[in-house]
Design a protein around this motif. Structure first.
Motif, PDB file in Angstrom:
ATOM      1  N   MET A  22       0.848  -1.191   0.000  1.00 52.90           N
ATOM      2  CA  MET A  22       0.000   0.000   0.000  1.00 52.90           C
ATOM      3  C   MET A  22       0.882   1.239   0.000  1.00 52.90           C
ATOM      4  O   MET A  22       1.780   1.372   0.837  1.00 52.90           O
ATOM      5  CB  MET A  22      -0.902  -0.024   1.241  1.00 52.90           C
ATOM      6  N   LEU A  23       0.639   2.114  -0.929  1.00 55.75           N
ATOM      7  CA  LEU A  23       1.413   3.343  -1.025  1.00 55.75           C
ATOM      8  C   LEU A  23       0.936   4.367  -0.006  1.00 55.75           C
ATOM      9  O   LEU A  23      -0.256   4.448   0.297  1.00 55.75           O
ATOM     10  CB  LEU A  23       1.257   3.958  -2.417  1.00 55.75           C
TER      11      LEU A  23
ATOM     12  N   GLU B 238       4.223   8.784  -1.360  1.00 56.88           N
ATOM     13  CA  GLU B 238       4.707   7.918  -2.439  1.00 56.88           C
ATOM     14  C   GLU B 238       3.813   8.028  -3.672  1.00 56.88           C
ATOM     15  O   GLU B 238       4.294   8.020  -4.809  1.00 56.88           O
ATOM     16  CB  GLU B 238       4.755   6.460  -1.977  1.00 56.88           C
ATOM     17  N   THR B 239       2.520   8.169  -3.436  1.00 56.06           N
ATOM     18  CA  THR B 239       1.576   8.319  -4.540  1.00 56.06           C
ATOM     19  C   THR B 239       1.851   9.605  -5.309  1.00 56.06           C
ATOM     20  O   THR B 239       1.897   9.594  -6.542  1.00 56.06           O
ATOM     21  CB  THR B 239       0.123   8.297  -4.011  1.00 56.06           C
ATOM     22  N   ALA B 240       2.053  10.695  -4.610  1.00 56.94           N
ATOM     23  CA  ALA B 240       2.354  11.969  -5.268  1.00 56.94           C
ATOM     24  C   ALA B 240       3.653  11.871  -6.065  1.00 56.94           C
ATOM     25  O   ALA B 240       3.746  12.382  -7.188  1.00 56.94           O
ATOM     26  CB  ALA B 240       2.443  13.090  -4.244  1.00 56.94           C
TER      27      ALA B 240
ATOM     28  N   PHE C  81       4.664  -1.986 -14.037  1.00 52.93           N
ATOM     29  CA  PHE C  81       3.322  -2.524 -13.841  1.00 52.93           C
ATOM     30  C   PHE C  81       2.924  -2.483 -12.366  1.00 52.93           C
ATOM     31  O   PHE C  81       1.828  -2.049 -12.027  1.00 52.93           O
ATOM     32  CB  PHE C  81       3.246  -3.959 -14.381  1.00 52.93           C
ATOM     33  N   SER C  82       3.824  -2.911 -11.491  1.00 56.11           N
ATOM     34  CA  SER C  82       3.505  -2.933 -10.056  1.00 56.11           C
ATOM     35  C   SER C  82       3.262  -1.523  -9.511  1.00 56.11           C
ATOM     36  O   SER C  82       2.405  -1.332  -8.642  1.00 56.11           O
ATOM     37  CB  SER C  82       4.618  -3.623  -9.265  1.00 56.11           C
ATOM     38  N   GLU C  83       3.988  -0.548 -10.025  1.00 55.78           N
ATOM     39  CA  GLU C  83       3.774   0.842  -9.606  1.00 55.78           C
ATOM     40  C   GLU C  83       2.410   1.330 -10.066  1.00 55.78           C
ATOM     41  O   GLU C  83       1.694   2.007  -9.314  1.00 55.78           O
ATOM     42  CB  GLU C  83       4.866   1.751 -10.174  1.00 55.78           C
ATOM     43  N   ARG C  84       2.039   1.006 -11.300  1.00 56.40           N
ATOM     44  CA  ARG C  84       0.736   1.438 -11.826  1.00 56.40           C
ATOM     45  C   ARG C  84      -0.407   0.811 -11.042  1.00 56.40           C
ATOM     46  O   ARG C  84      -1.394   1.483 -10.736  1.00 56.40           O
ATOM     47  CB  ARG C  84       0.616   1.098 -13.316  1.00 56.40           C
ATOM     48  N   VAL C  85      -0.265  -0.468 -10.706  1.00 60.99           N
ATOM     49  CA  VAL C  85      -1.314  -1.143  -9.933  1.00 60.99           C
ATOM     50  C   VAL C  85      -1.447  -0.508  -8.553  1.00 60.99           C
ATOM     51  O   VAL C  85      -2.550  -0.183  -8.105  1.00 60.99           O
ATOM     52  CB  VAL C  85      -1.031  -2.658  -9.826  1.00 60.99           C
ATOM     53  N   ALA C  86      -0.318  -0.333  -7.864  1.00 58.43           N
ATOM     54  CA  ALA C  86      -0.343   0.264  -6.526  1.00 58.43           C
ATOM     55  C   ALA C  86      -0.927   1.680  -6.577  1.00 58.43           C
ATOM     56  O   ALA C  86      -1.702   2.075  -5.698  1.00 58.43           O
ATOM     57  CB  ALA C  86       1.063   0.278  -5.926  1.00 58.43           C
TER      58      ALA C  86
ATOM     59  N   HIS D 242      -4.381   2.920  -4.679  1.00 56.91           N
ATOM     60  CA  HIS D 242      -4.371   4.054  -3.750  1.00 56.91           C
ATOM     61  C   HIS D 242      -5.359   5.129  -4.210  1.00 56.91           C
ATOM     62  O   HIS D 242      -6.130   5.663  -3.397  1.00 56.91           O
ATOM     63  CB  HIS D 242      -2.964   4.627  -3.603  1.00 56.91           C
ATOM     64  N   LEU D 243      -5.344   5.444  -5.507  1.00 52.12           N
ATOM     65  CA  LEU D 243      -6.248   6.483  -6.013  1.00 52.12           C
ATOM     66  C   LEU D 243      -7.709   6.082  -5.853  1.00 52.12           C
ATOM     67  O   LEU D 243      -8.580   6.948  -5.681  1.00 52.12           O
ATOM     68  CB  LEU D 243      -5.930   6.798  -7.481  1.00 52.12           C
ATOM     69  N   ALA D 244      -7.983   4.790  -5.899  1.00 51.41           N
ATOM     70  CA  ALA D 244      -9.365   4.325  -5.748  1.00 51.41           C
ATOM     71  C   ALA D 244      -9.911   4.592  -4.347  1.00 51.41           C
ATOM     72  O   ALA D 244     -11.118   4.772  -4.177  1.00 51.41           O
ATOM     73  CB  ALA D 244      -9.449   2.831  -6.062  1.00 51.41           C
ATOM     74  N   ILE D 245      -9.010   4.656  -3.366  1.00 49.65           N
ATOM     75  CA  ILE D 245      -9.488   4.814  -1.987  1.00 49.65           C
ATOM     76  C   ILE D 245      -9.153   6.165  -1.359  1.00 49.65           C
ATOM     77  O   ILE D 245      -9.624   6.460  -0.269  1.00 49.65           O
ATOM     78  CB  ILE D 245      -8.941   3.680  -1.081  1.00 49.65           C
ATOM     79  N   CYS D 246      -8.366   6.983  -2.040  1.00 49.45           N
ATOM     80  CA  CYS D 246      -7.910   8.235  -1.423  1.00 49.45           C
ATOM     81  C   CYS D 246      -8.341   9.444  -2.255  1.00 49.45           C
ATOM     82  O   CYS D 246      -7.761   9.737  -3.303  1.00 49.45           O
ATOM     83  CB  CYS D 246      -6.390   8.216  -1.260  1.00 49.45           C
TER      84      CYS D 246
END
Length: 65
Positions: A2-3, A7-9, A22-27, A31-35
């Protein structure tokens, strides 16, 4: 993994300069889906990139005259 918002910014910013793994895009998507705060940051980044592009296009157009 979980980012954090920080880290997301960072990934949102880096995504403009390089292709994220790919793993960065998924994470990032998870994160964007919940924040909502990070979705707002993403929207602000997109707005700024668009504004800079429009400004750049306008400057280039003026030099063509």
């Amino acid at each position: 993994m979980m980012l954090s918002c920080r880290e997301t910014a960072r990934l949102l910013s880096q995504g403009a300069d390089r292709k994220l793994a790919f793993s960065e895009r998924v994470a990032l998507r998870v994160h964007l889906a919940i924040c909502k705060g990070c979705r707002n940051v993403d929207a602000q980044f997109q707005f700024l990139r668009s504004a800079v592009q429009r400004l750049s296009d306008g400057v280039e157009h003026q030099h063509e005259k």
